[in-house]
Design a protein around this motif. Structure first.
Motif, PDB file in Angstrom:
ATOM      1  N   ARG A 122       0.831  -1.212   0.000  1.00 57.53           N
ATOM      2  CA  ARG A 122       0.000   0.000   0.000  1.00 57.53           C
ATOM      3  C   ARG A 122       0.867   1.264   0.000  1.00 57.53           C
ATOM      4  O   ARG A 122       0.548   2.260  -0.665  1.00 57.53           O
ATOM      5  CB  ARG A 122      -0.932   0.006   1.211  1.00 57.53           C
ATOM      6  N   LYS A 125     -15.138   3.237  -2.327  1.00 56.66           N
ATOM      7  CA  LYS A 125     -14.027   3.838  -1.609  1.00 56.66           C
ATOM      8  C   LYS A 125     -14.506   5.015  -0.761  1.00 56.66           C
ATOM      9  O   LYS A 125     -14.162   5.143   0.409  1.00 56.66           O
ATOM     10  CB  LYS A 125     -12.976   4.320  -2.611  1.00 56.66           C
ATOM     11  N   SER A 130      -8.301   1.955  -1.852  1.00 54.89           N
ATOM     12  CA  SER A 130      -8.538   1.075  -0.703  1.00 54.89           C
ATOM     13  C   SER A 130      -9.432   1.756   0.311  1.00 54.89           C
ATOM     14  O   SER A 130      -9.545   2.979   0.351  1.00 54.89           O
ATOM     15  CB  SER A 130      -7.209   0.688  -0.041  1.00 54.89           C
ATOM     16  N   GLU A 160     -11.580  -3.276   3.405  1.00 58.68           N
ATOM     17  CA  GLU A 160     -11.095  -4.164   2.361  1.00 58.68           C
ATOM     18  C   GLU A 160      -9.796  -4.850   2.761  1.00 58.68           C
ATOM     19  O   GLU A 160      -8.920  -4.253   3.388  1.00 58.68           O
ATOM     20  CB  GLU A 160     -10.831  -3.379   1.077  1.00 58.68           C
ATOM     21  N   SER A 201      -8.742  -4.806  -2.470  1.00 61.16           N
ATOM     22  CA  SER A 201      -8.331  -3.511  -3.001  1.00 61.16           C
ATOM     23  C   SER A 201      -7.701  -3.662  -4.380  1.00 61.16           C
ATOM     24  O   SER A 201      -7.983  -2.887  -5.302  1.00 61.16           O
ATOM     25  CB  SER A 201      -7.328  -2.831  -2.056  1.00 61.16           C
TER      26      SER A 201
END
Length: 226
Positions: A151, A220, A160, A164, A169
């Motif tokens: 990430r 999102k 994301s 999730e 994601s």
């Protein structure tokens, strides 16, 4: 490199020919290794034994490979080739002069034992000054550390939310990008289409895709961004 703990430092040079001689590669790919890559250095080994992190169910180790380039970018297929036969998760640091670009892949296990992996998607930073980027090892086990590294490296390119998993994601981001590509192609097709009836049908399909895209993007926004 990347301000990782000194206990994870490995700093072992790996001969380039180890990759292209032991795998089936085309002359073109071999030429990339010879001409575009100066050195491959195994910089760090992030593991329970080196970073005081609990073992994970899916991730055993994370290796950091510095790939020193002669110039320009390196194609994704070359990174995939380097990953072949390495049963661990890898962070690549492409190094060109005083700049770096950090890459990693979201990888899924091919078998229950976790002895082989397949790349589902690659993510990377922009080219940035070599001393301006660091990675933080966040998480109580190797699985969490790996997910947070993906990430962090992916940044805004990976959508994301708090509810999730990383896989969710990745899958949703891939679906959104696929829809955007379809919409762009459909818009280009509409601009070229001369027949009114066909234009109407294309426009209906375009509306449907836009509604689908908006729904995915709102997932999102409704759940909050990590």
């Amino acid at each position: 490199m990347l301000n990782l703990p000194k206990t994870t430092e490995f700093n072992k040079r790996i001969p380039k020919k180890k990759f292209y001689e032991q795998l089936e590669v085309t002359p073109e790919v071999k030429r990339v290794f010879v001409d575009q890559i100066k050195n491959i250095i195994w910089r760090n080994k992030i593991a329970p034994s080196t970073a005081n992190i609990a073992v994970g169910e899916k991730v055993n180790e994370i290796e950091v490979f510095e790939v020193q380039l002669t110039s320009g970018d390196l194609e994704e297929k070359i990174l995939k080739l380097i990953e072949q036969g390495i049963p661990y998760h890898i962070v690549f640091v492409l190094h060109n002069e005083n700049r770096i670009q950090v890459w990693t892949a979201f990888k899924e296990a091919k078998n229950k034992e976790g002895s082989a992996y397949k790349v589902a998607a690659y993510y990377h930073t922009d080219w940035i000054p070599e001393d301006s980027f660091s990675l933080e090892l966040k998480g109580i086990n190797m699985d969490q550390v790996y997910e947070n590294l993906v990430r962090e490296i992916a940044g805004d390119s990976l959508l994301s939310n708090e509810e999730e998993s990383l896989k969710e994601s990745v899958d949703r981001t891939k679906e959104i990008n696929s829809l955007k590509q379809k919409i762009e192609k459909l818009q280009a097709k509409m601009r070229k289409e001369k027949q009114f009836n066909k234009k109407v049908k294309l426009n209906d399909e375009l509306k449907r895709l836009r509604v689908e895209l908006l729904k995915l993007e709102n997932e999102k926004n409704e759940n909050g961004v990590c």
